[in-house]
Design an enzyme around this catalytic site. Structure first.
Site, PDB file in Angstrom:
ATOM      1  N   ASP A   1       0.811  -1.228   0.000  1.00 12.07           N
ATOM      2  CA  ASP A   1       0.000   0.000   0.000  1.00 12.07           C
ATOM      3  C   ASP A   1       0.843   1.276   0.000  1.00 12.07           C
ATOM      4  OD1 ASP A   1      -2.122  -1.845   0.433  1.00 12.07           O
ATOM      5  OD2 ASP A   1      -1.852  -1.668   2.595  1.00 12.07           O
TER       6      ASP A   1
ATOM      7  N   GLU B   1     -10.764  -0.618  -4.045  1.00 16.50           N
ATOM      8  CA  GLU B   1     -10.113   0.060  -2.921  1.00 16.50           C
ATOM      9  C   GLU B   1      -8.937   0.893  -3.439  1.00 16.50           C
ATOM     10  OE1 GLU B   1      -8.966  -3.282  -0.558  1.00 16.50           O
ATOM     11  OE2 GLU B   1      -7.394  -3.934  -1.946  1.00 16.50           O
TER      12      GLU B   1
END
Length: 341
Positions: free
Chosen positions: A60, A221
């Site tokens: 991420d 996402e």
């Protein structure tokens, strides 16, 4: 290079597994390289960055340029109960990376549940750095501040989540902060296949507008907003984070970071059966005052099926003459050295 099987790793124990994995996947890490030496960890020696760009299980990544250096702010890619803090990494040239440990620790944030520290994103304003982060797999999105520089340490700014609730069906995770040319700041976020966004106030710790749903086609996402030649590019992850369907698509707007966006998305980041699997959850670097762009993302080594075995990588991101983004070619070499002026 493929990893040993999970059963072979398990016999070594979790600590040995992390060390061995780093040795296998990182092109410039030797057995003598310390794994946890804080800002003393520096990796260099090649003409290219190599992929992954630094050792360890991280995911991420948020990618920025601050104070004449490149910065990457990732999640620890471990079990949820081990994700209790954030590290970050800085580089003057995309090749030599310095690790800054525990820039924000959930032990100091009581509302966080002290687990599932995910997807930080950082910006600066008037000498203060603002980190927005996910906590507790849905406990909320918080904001922390530092006046000591990008590496913190950061302190929780509110004593409670900035975003505590599910809005429009989107879990409060995966924030991305975007600052427009006029200085106005926006926060994008959202899991569970719903993308949300709102404009921040000048104080950077409250909202000027109400949250609104932005969900583009196939959104899952990890939003990431960039702007080029007056066009807003809303990048996001699609597919399943734990398998090989993970990838990145984008839509565009010429109006606002909050849309409206084009109705059709374009897929730009995919696994390669000869390089890596599970590619997604990206940040983007634009070298200041140039049209050079890099995508920073995580991926899983070939032959490794453990969902959390992810590394941070970098490759070039190229625009066509019409402003569309070319499919990213993922590599093991990474990118050449690119010192900042």
């Amino acid at each position: 290079m493929a990893f040993p099987t999970d059963s072979a790793f398990a016999a070594l124990g979790s600590a040995c597994r992390v060390l061995l994995a780093a040795l296998l996947v990182h092109p410039r890490l030797s057995a003598a390289t310390p794994m946890n030496m804080g800002s003393d960890l520096k990796l260099s020696g090649n003409a290219t960055s190599g992929n992954p760009i630094f050792p360890g299980w991280y995911a991420d990544p948020d990618a920025r340029v601050f104070e004449g250096q490149y910065w990457v702010f990732p999640s620890l890619s471990l079990d949820y109960d081990q994700q209790t803090y954030f590290d970050c990494f800085s580089s003057p040239d995309l090749i030599t990376w310095t690790k800054h440990e525990r820039i924000l620790d959930f032990a100091d944030i009581p509302w966080s549940t002290n687990s599932a520290a995910w997807a930080p994103t950082v910006t600066s304003k008037n000498g203060t750095y603002y980190m927005y982060f996910s906590a507790g797999d849905g406990a909320g999105i918080g904001v922390a501040t530092s006046t000591n520089g990008p590496a913190g340490p950061y302190t929780d700014a509110l004593g409670e989540p900035l975003i505590p609730d599910v809005d429009f069906g989107g879990e409060p995770i995966d924030p991305d902060v975007f600052v427009d040319d006029d200085g106005s700041a926006y926060l994008l976020w959202g899991g569970w296949s719903h993308g949300i966004g709102a404009q921040l106030n000048d104080d950077m710790i409250s909202f000027k507008t109400n949250a609104q749903e932005l969900t583009p086609p196939n959104y899952v996402e990890a939003p990431c907003m960039i702007k080029r030649n007056g066009v807003y590019y809303y990048l996001y992850s699609v597919g399943g984070w734990g398998d090989n369907s993970y990838g990145v698509e984008y839509v565009t707007s010429t109006t606002s970071p909050l849309g409206p966006f084009t109705n059709t998305s374009t897929h730009i980041l995919s696994p390669d059966a000869n390089v890596a699997q599970g590619t997604g959850s990206n940040g983007v670097i634009n070298v200041p005052d140039t049209d050079e762009w890099y995508i920073v993302y995580h991926r899983r080594p070939l032959g490794d099926d453990a969902a959390n075995d992810r590394n941070v990588c970098i490759d070039k991101m190229v625009f066509n003459d019409d402003g569309s983004i070319q499919p990213v070619i993922i590599t093991t070499d990474g990118v050449p050295a690119r010192p900042l002026s």
